[in-house]
Design an enzyme around this catalytic site. Structure first.
Site, PDB file in Angstrom:
ATOM      1  N   ASP A 116       0.864  -1.171   0.000  1.00 39.18           N
ATOM      2  CA  ASP A 116       0.000   0.000   0.000  1.00 39.18           C
ATOM      3  C   ASP A 116       0.906   1.228   0.000  1.00 39.18           C
ATOM      4  O   ASP A 116       2.073   1.139   0.388  1.00 39.18           O
ATOM      5  CB  ASP A 116      -0.905  -0.025   1.238  1.00 39.18           C
TER       6      ASP A 116
ATOM      7  N   ASP B 104      -0.145   4.919   1.120  1.00 43.02           N
ATOM      8  CA  ASP B 104      -0.364   5.797   2.275  1.00 43.02           C
ATOM      9  C   ASP B 104      -0.340   5.030   3.582  1.00 43.02           C
ATOM     10  O   ASP B 104      -1.152   4.137   3.809  1.00 43.02           O
ATOM     11  CB  ASP B 104      -1.683   6.555   2.132  1.00 43.02           C
TER      12      ASP B 104
END
Length: 155
Positions: free
Chosen positions: A11, A13
């Site tokens: 991922d 963020d």
């Protein structure tokens, strides 16, 4: 052990960045991405960001695997864009949510299916109210901890 790992999903963020809501990559994350690439582990970059942002980041990190963006609504696989969602939230719904105290994300211009709104003030009740409005209209609301993502129905 590392030789048995074939696929890793990353991922952006809060995982590759220094912390959730930060726009700076953590240097250790860059090293891990490069290590995975050197070990020939297929790395899938997954994010709520727009596809161009995610693809660009993947290029700079040297990742060659698929990219999944807009919280699963669109992907780039083998150089081909794949749309998992269809349609886009109507402007009237987006305006209603913005009136609660949200501003549009700069990435909306580059999104295919989602609309991303950033709260002016981070108050849980505003996010809850906005999510209720979105879901009553048959759309999906995803709070990323940074932005409220409005997705078309059926996803």
């Amino acid at each position: 052990m590392a030789g048995s790992i074939r696929v890793a999903a990353l991922d952006i963020d809060g995982t590759l960045t220094e912390r959730r809501g930060a726009a700076r990559l953590d240097v250790c994350s860059i090293a891990v991405a490069r290590l995975l690439n050197a070990l020939r582990v297929t790395t899938i970059l997954m994010t709520g960001n727009s596809l161009p942002v995610a693809v660009g980041l993947g290029v700079y990190l040297g990742l060659e695997g698929p990219v999944v963006a807009e919280n699963g609504c669109v992907a780039l696989v083998g150089g081909e864009r794949v749309h998992i969602c269809s349609g886009r939230p109507p402007e009237s719904l987006v305006r209603r949510v913005m009136e609660l105290g949200f501003r549009p994300s700069w990435q909306n211009e580059y999104r295919y299916h989602e609309y991303s709104l950033i709260p002016v003030r981070r108050e849980p009740s505003v996010v809850e109210k906005a999510s209720d409005i979105v879901e009553r209209e048959g759309y999906r609301a995803i709070w990323s901890g940074y932005a409220l993502h409005i997705q078309p129905p059926g996803w």
